[in-house]
Each structure stands twice: as structure tokens, then as C-alpha cells.
Design a protein around this motif. Structure first.
Motif, PDB file in Angstrom:
ATOM      1  N   MET A   1       0.835  -1.220   0.000  1.00  0.00           N
ATOM      2  CA  MET A   1       0.000   0.000   0.000  1.00  0.00           C
ATOM      3  C   MET A   1       0.854   1.248   0.000  1.00  0.00           C
ATOM      4  O   MET A   1       1.882   1.315   0.655  1.00  0.00           O
ATOM      5  CB  MET A   1      -0.826   0.047   1.288  1.00  0.00           C
ATOM      6  CG  MET A   1      -2.116  -0.692   1.203  1.00  0.00           C
ATOM      7  SD  MET A   1      -3.037  -0.413   2.722  1.00  0.00           S
ATOM      8  CE  MET A   1      -3.943   1.063   2.336  1.00  0.00           C
ATOM      9  N   ILE A   2       0.392   2.234  -0.715  1.00  0.00           N
ATOM     10  CA  ILE A   2       1.081   3.516  -0.729  1.00  0.00           C
ATOM     11  C   ILE A   2       0.317   4.460   0.198  1.00  0.00           C
ATOM     12  O   ILE A   2      -0.890   4.684   0.029  1.00  0.00           O
ATOM     13  CB  ILE A   2       1.145   4.093  -2.148  1.00  0.00           C
ATOM     14  CG1 ILE A   2       1.991   3.174  -3.033  1.00  0.00           C
ATOM     15  CG2 ILE A   2       1.703   5.507  -2.125  1.00  0.00           C
ATOM     16  CD1 ILE A   2       1.922   3.496  -4.487  1.00  0.00           C
ATOM     17  N   VAL A   3       1.022   4.987   1.165  1.00  0.00           N
ATOM     18  CA  VAL A   3       0.387   5.821   2.176  1.00  0.00           C
ATOM     19  C   VAL A   3       0.195   7.241   1.649  1.00  0.00           C
ATOM     20  O   VAL A   3       0.926   7.691   0.785  1.00  0.00           O
ATOM     21  CB  VAL A   3       1.269   5.807   3.457  1.00  0.00           C
ATOM     22  CG1 VAL A   3       0.755   6.799   4.472  1.00  0.00           C
ATOM     23  CG2 VAL A   3       1.282   4.415   4.053  1.00  0.00           C
ATOM     24  N   ASP A   4      -0.826   7.920   2.146  1.00  0.00           N
ATOM     25  CA  ASP A   4      -1.020   9.348   1.883  1.00  0.00           C
ATOM     26  C   ASP A   4      -1.398   9.727   0.463  1.00  0.00           C
ATOM     27  O   ASP A   4      -1.082  10.830   0.005  1.00  0.00           O
ATOM     28  CB  ASP A   4       0.228  10.155   2.289  1.00  0.00           C
ATOM     29  CG  ASP A   4       0.297  10.299   3.806  1.00  0.00           C
ATOM     30  OD1 ASP A   4      -0.765  10.185   4.453  1.00  0.00           O
ATOM     31  OD2 ASP A   4       1.396  10.505   4.334  1.00  0.00           O
ATOM     32  N   LEU A   5      -2.065   8.843  -0.223  1.00  0.00           N
ATOM     33  CA  LEU A   5      -2.635   9.248  -1.508  1.00  0.00           C
ATOM     34  C   LEU A   5      -3.838  10.139  -1.249  1.00  0.00           C
ATOM     35  O   LEU A   5      -4.578   9.918  -0.300  1.00  0.00           O
ATOM     36  CB  LEU A   5      -3.080   8.015  -2.299  1.00  0.00           C
ATOM     37  CG  LEU A   5      -1.986   7.056  -2.744  1.00  0.00           C
ATOM     38  CD1 LEU A   5      -2.585   5.783  -3.333  1.00  0.00           C
ATOM     39  CD2 LEU A   5      -1.074   7.736  -3.762  1.00  0.00           C
TER      40      LEU A   5
ATOM     41  N   SER B   1      -7.504  11.435  -1.346  1.00  0.00           N
ATOM     42  CA  SER B   1      -8.746  10.669  -1.341  1.00  0.00           C
ATOM     43  C   SER B   1      -9.340  10.502  -2.745  1.00  0.00           C
ATOM     44  O   SER B   1      -9.753   9.412  -3.142  1.00  0.00           O
ATOM     45  CB  SER B   1      -9.715  11.373  -0.392  1.00  0.00           C
ATOM     46  OG  SER B   1     -11.030  11.028  -0.662  1.00  0.00           O
ATOM     47  N   ASN B   2      -9.345  11.565  -3.523  1.00  0.00           N
ATOM     48  CA  ASN B   2      -9.917  11.472  -4.867  1.00  0.00           C
ATOM     49  C   ASN B   2      -9.076  10.607  -5.792  1.00  0.00           C
ATOM     50  O   ASN B   2      -9.607   9.985  -6.709  1.00  0.00           O
ATOM     51  CB  ASN B   2     -10.061  12.864  -5.490  1.00  0.00           C
ATOM     52  CG  ASN B   2     -11.146  13.664  -4.802  1.00  0.00           C
ATOM     53  OD1 ASN B   2     -11.746  13.221  -3.835  1.00  0.00           O
ATOM     54  ND2 ASN B   2     -11.400  14.862  -5.307  1.00  0.00           N
TER      55      ASN B   2
ATOM     56  N   VAL C   1      -7.425   7.926  -4.843  1.00  0.00           N
ATOM     57  CA  VAL C   1      -7.752   6.532  -4.513  1.00  0.00           C
ATOM     58  C   VAL C   1      -9.034   6.111  -5.231  1.00  0.00           C
ATOM     59  O   VAL C   1      -9.103   5.039  -5.836  1.00  0.00           O
ATOM     60  CB  VAL C   1      -7.930   6.354  -2.988  1.00  0.00           C
ATOM     61  CG1 VAL C   1      -8.416   4.953  -2.668  1.00  0.00           C
ATOM     62  CG2 VAL C   1      -6.632   6.646  -2.262  1.00  0.00           C
ATOM     63  N   GLU C   2     -10.006   7.003  -5.207  1.00  0.00           N
ATOM     64  CA  GLU C   2     -11.275   6.689  -5.857  1.00  0.00           C
ATOM     65  C   GLU C   2     -11.075   6.503  -7.370  1.00  0.00           C
ATOM     66  O   GLU C   2     -11.622   5.571  -7.959  1.00  0.00           O
ATOM     67  CB  GLU C   2     -12.266   7.826  -5.579  1.00  0.00           C
ATOM     68  CG  GLU C   2     -13.699   7.418  -5.768  1.00  0.00           C
ATOM     69  CD  GLU C   2     -14.647   8.496  -5.264  1.00  0.00           C
ATOM     70  OE1 GLU C   2     -14.272   9.260  -4.339  1.00  0.00           O
ATOM     71  OE2 GLU C   2     -15.763   8.575  -5.810  1.00  0.00           O
TER      72      GLU C   2
ATOM     73  N   SER D   1      -9.338   3.210  -8.321  1.00  0.00           N
ATOM     74  CA  SER D   1     -10.309   2.126  -8.303  1.00  0.00           C
ATOM     75  C   SER D   1     -11.097   2.087  -9.614  1.00  0.00           C
ATOM     76  O   SER D   1     -11.348   1.019 -10.181  1.00  0.00           O
ATOM     77  CB  SER D   1     -11.245   2.303  -7.108  1.00  0.00           C
ATOM     78  OG  SER D   1     -12.408   1.530  -7.267  1.00  0.00           O
TER      79      SER D   1
ATOM     80  N   ILE E   1      -3.528   0.476  -3.587  1.00  0.00           N
ATOM     81  CA  ILE E   1      -4.719   0.767  -2.770  1.00  0.00           C
ATOM     82  C   ILE E   1      -5.288  -0.418  -2.002  1.00  0.00           C
ATOM     83  O   ILE E   1      -6.000  -0.217  -1.025  1.00  0.00           O
ATOM     84  CB  ILE E   1      -5.852   1.438  -3.602  1.00  0.00           C
ATOM     85  CG1 ILE E   1      -6.481   0.465  -4.597  1.00  0.00           C
ATOM     86  CG2 ILE E   1      -5.351   2.702  -4.296  1.00  0.00           C
ATOM     87  CD1 ILE E   1      -7.737   1.032  -5.269  1.00  0.00           C
ATOM     88  N   ASP E   2      -5.014  -1.645  -2.433  1.00  0.00           N
ATOM     89  CA  ASP E   2      -5.593  -2.780  -1.705  1.00  0.00           C
ATOM     90  C   ASP E   2      -4.887  -3.001  -0.379  1.00  0.00           C
ATOM     91  O   ASP E   2      -3.681  -2.785  -0.275  1.00  0.00           O
ATOM     92  CB  ASP E   2      -5.502  -4.066  -2.526  1.00  0.00           C
ATOM     93  CG  ASP E   2      -6.435  -4.050  -3.725  1.00  0.00           C
ATOM     94  OD1 ASP E   2      -7.398  -3.264  -3.704  1.00  0.00           O
ATOM     95  OD2 ASP E   2      -6.199  -4.818  -4.668  1.00  0.00           O
ATOM     96  N   GLY E   3      -5.627  -3.425   0.603  1.00  0.00           N
ATOM     97  CA  GLY E   3      -5.039  -3.724   1.897  1.00  0.00           C
ATOM     98  C   GLY E   3      -4.298  -5.047   1.852  1.00  0.00           C
ATOM     99  O   GLY E   3      -4.373  -5.781   0.864  1.00  0.00           O
ATOM    100  N   PRO E   4      -3.601  -5.386   2.918  1.00  0.00           N
ATOM    101  CA  PRO E   4      -2.792  -6.608   2.927  1.00  0.00           C
ATOM    102  C   PRO E   4      -3.627  -7.880   3.091  1.00  0.00           C
ATOM    103  O   PRO E   4      -3.204  -8.947   2.700  1.00  0.00           O
ATOM    104  CB  PRO E   4      -1.877  -6.399   4.128  1.00  0.00           C
ATOM    105  CG  PRO E   4      -2.595  -5.446   5.010  1.00  0.00           C
ATOM    106  CD  PRO E   4      -3.432  -4.579   4.123  1.00  0.00           C
ATOM    107  N   THR E   5      -4.817  -7.760   3.665  1.00  0.00           N
ATOM    108  CA  THR E   5      -5.632  -8.951   3.909  1.00  0.00           C
ATOM    109  C   THR E   5      -7.045  -8.764   3.361  1.00  0.00           C
ATOM    110  O   THR E   5      -7.444  -7.659   3.028  1.00  0.00           O
ATOM    111  CB  THR E   5      -5.768  -9.193   5.422  1.00  0.00           C
ATOM    112  OG1 THR E   5      -6.293  -7.995   6.011  1.00  0.00           O
ATOM    113  CG2 THR E   5      -4.441  -9.526   6.071  1.00  0.00           C
TER     114      THR E   5
END
Lengths: 208, 208
Positions: free
Chosen positions: B1-5, B7-8, B10-11, B14, B77-81
DNA sequence: TAGATTGTTAATCGATTAACAATC
DNA sequence: TAGATTGTTAATCGATTAACAATC
């Protein structure tokens, strides 16, 4: 109606009105900007600025007259005539989204749904429910102008075309299919999949 | 995951991924920024900037490698689990909104609903449906982390409290009730009433 | 009056878009 | 090479918030 309000202001005005309708049933007749801002978790300057834009004035000591404010919001954002809304396939929204998530593209999974009633055949009070095959005719007959569209993507294109082919003026689109609308039809998109992915992203962020 | 993207971003990431998954099934393996931008009706610079933020590079001539891009978006953007999602009361969303509009506060009226299936008892494929009375236990048992909440406002507060009382990490809130969430629970609000009022506002605007 | 709030302008913040050098 | 696209910075745009004079 007041022309050329910023889009976000219109949305907030709608929220102000609703808060006041629900939270002030015969209670105090005035409210201050900071109190209203607090109810909505926004900045007081925002409230004052929005009300300035619709030309509504408050009393320096008492604040804003709630009844008058509710009325003024109506004059600012409500249209001149009634408009009917149709909901298309909301019950299928979860299913539509499940199609995507419960595949191997995503790390998300829709595992469970809950339902408030045992007997979902029960209809809304005062709202008729028809099969989608009758949709186009009824939208026309009933002069429906706004549609909330939430159907599985496999049927979205086809159903959207039918809707466009009526006199509908606005569509709130919950499907992730792009709707090509003619001049004069406003489409507002809400993509639940990208919102959920965004939400998941932030739940996975390391705590600040 | 890349931190601090943002919000828009990230959307949009997706959305890029989903477009590419659906529109490029074995088709051309590369895509240019202007083509992808066009599919989403946004600016090409936006696409390039978003991809820059996740450190994805394209080929000056061929454009972006679609398979690699899909993979990279996942890494960003996807989480680890895996995370499970629950839908609570989506079927009641229309009813909840109808409560408000079919009163004399508004100039809008929900006149009709359409339903895709005759037998709404039918469940999602592979998705269980339970009564809400079992919600809290099952959210815990199944370790559900994300909830989409769409119930009539009369029950919203009570149900939200139950949800907060589990290990849920994010709520997509379709009710117009404010949810007070503890640190670590992300709430994203979508107020369908204010969106519809906004939509109606623009349908009533004089044509430019 | 003293103190608090409104109405409004200006500053800030963040997101989008234009522009263009670098590249092949 | 010539022409087109990427990667990235700077400019623009719009929305939010700070600040404060005017008011009672």
C-alpha cells in the motif's frame, strides 16, 4: 429559485433544512450559525456564507429564525413544480456489487446481508411497485422526472437507454456504467464500488 | 500500500482498474492516458498525475501496460488482507427516503418503484441473508470490517450503535443520521436526500 | 455598555488542468 | 528524424476557512 448556487452549497442547504425540520419541532425558534454548523460537523463560516448566498439574514443576537430559514431554503433550491421520482432496482444494488467483489479481482468480499423484514414482498406505504417491464410506460404516464438507478451492471445499459428515452430530467446513477445522456438530462454518478475501495484504503492506513 | 494518496486519487485508481478489467479482456495490451481519460470523462493529465503518484511508468510510444497497471493499482490501494463487507438494509433505502419526500416538507415525491424480480425472497448467489436481530453476533463471528448502512432513519441510531460495538473499521452511511464513531472507524456519508435535492435543483435551472 | 454574533472579504487550502521538456 | 506521448512542474480554479468591522 436562485440561479448559479455552487453545487456544494445546494447540497448543504438541503442538509440545513432537514436538520432543522427534524431537530427543532416547536423548540427554540432561533439558531446560531455555530450551533447549526455543529449539528452538521462543518465550519460556522460556511453556514453564514451559504446563507449569505441565498440572501438570508439573521439577528446579531438571536441568530437565524428557523421557520423563515426553512422557508427561504425552499425558495432558493426547490423547483417551481412537483417532480416525481422513481427508484429502479435498489433491492438489487447489493447483488450488483457482489458480482464484482466476490470475484478474484478484489481483496474485498461481500459475505453477509441483513434484512429488516422477513416478508420483503411488502410494499412501501403509498408507493406502488411494478415489474421493470412496465417501467418505460409508467415513467411516461406518471411524468416521472428523476430516477435513482441501481441495477446489476449486466442490465444497466439497456435499462438506462429506456430511461433516457422518456422525459426524465435527472438520473442518480448507482451503477458503474457510464450513461450517455442528451442535453438537458443531468446525471449524477455514485460509484459504490470505488467508494468501498476508498473506504477500505483508509481502514488499512497506519494510524496517524 | 502507498500511504497518503489523496482521497480522490484513490477513488479514481479504483475506477481505472475496473474500466480496464471490464473493457480490455484480452484486447490491446497497452492504453494511452488520453484513451483511459476518455473512458472516464476526465482530463488526461489527471490520469498521468495519478499514475505518477503511485510510481507507475508508461512507455512514451505504447502507453501504459494494462496488466501491469491493474497489478500496480492493487499494490497501491488494496489492503494486505481480505476484508468482509456487510450490507445492512439496502432494500429499505427507498422506504427510508420515501418517509421524507412523501411529506409536505418537500416538492419532491417518490411515486413509483420498480423491481427486477417477482420473488424478492431469492438471495444473492453465495451471500447469506439474516435477520437484523442476528447482526451484531454475525459481524463479530465473521469478522466483518466494512458495513454499508441503509436503513430508515427511525432505526438508524440504534443499529449504528450496534455496529460501532463490533470490530467494524469502516461504514458507508446511506442514512442521514450522524454516526459518532470512535477513533479508528472511518465513516463515509452519502446522503441520498440531499443528492436528490441537488439533482432536482439542476434539472430546474434555466438552460444555459 | 461589553460581549457576542452576523455578514463579508481576503487568505488558505486542495484539487484540477495547462504547459512543456524529455524521450523514443 | 518528426511527431506523439509521458512525467512533472507551475498555473488555475474552486471550495473552505480565517479574520474582522459592523451591529445591537
Amino acid at each position: 429559485m436562485i440561479v448559479d448556487l455552487p453545487s456544494n452549497t445546494v447540497e448543504r442547504l438541503s442538509l440545513y433544512r432537514r436538520k432543522l425540520l427534524y431537530y427543532y419541532p416547536g423548540d427554540k425558534p432561533f439558531i446560531h450559525s455555530h450551533r447549526l454548523a455543529n449539528l452538521l460537523k462543518i465550519n460556522p463560516a460556511h453556514v453564514r456564507r451559504d446563507l449569505m448566498l441565498i440572501g438570508f439574514s439573521g439577528d446579531v443576537h438571536k441568530g437565524y429564525d428557523i421557520k423563515k430559514l426553512i422557508k427561504k431554503v425552499g425558495e432558493a433550491i426547490d423547483g417551481p413544480t412537483y417532480q416525481k421520482i422513481a427508484f429502479v432496482g435498489i433491492g438489487d444494488m447489493g447483488r450488483a456489487v457482489a458480482e464484482y467483489f466476490n470475484s478474484d479481482h478484489s481483496k474485498l468480499e461481500i459475505a453477509v446481508t441483513f434484512r429488516l423484514r422477513e416478508e420483503p414482498k411488502e410494499q412501501f406505504p403509498e408507493v406502488h411497485c411494478y415489474n421493470i417491464s412496465k417501467m418505460k410506460d409508467i415513467i411516461k404516464q406518471e411524468n416521472i422526472e428523476l430516477v435513482v438507478l441501481a441495477v446489476p451492471r449486466s442490465r444497466a445499459q439497456e435499462i438506462a437507454s429506456q430511461i433516457i428515452d422518456t422525459n426524465v430530467k435527472g438520473i442518480l446513477n448507482f451503477t458503474s456504467v457510464h450513461i450517455e445522456a442528451p442535453e438537458g438530462v443531468y446525471v449524477e454518478n455514485f460509484d459504490i464500488i470505488s467508494r468501498l475501495e476508498k473506504l477500505a484504503y483508509f481502514t488499512n492506513m497506519p494510524k496517524k
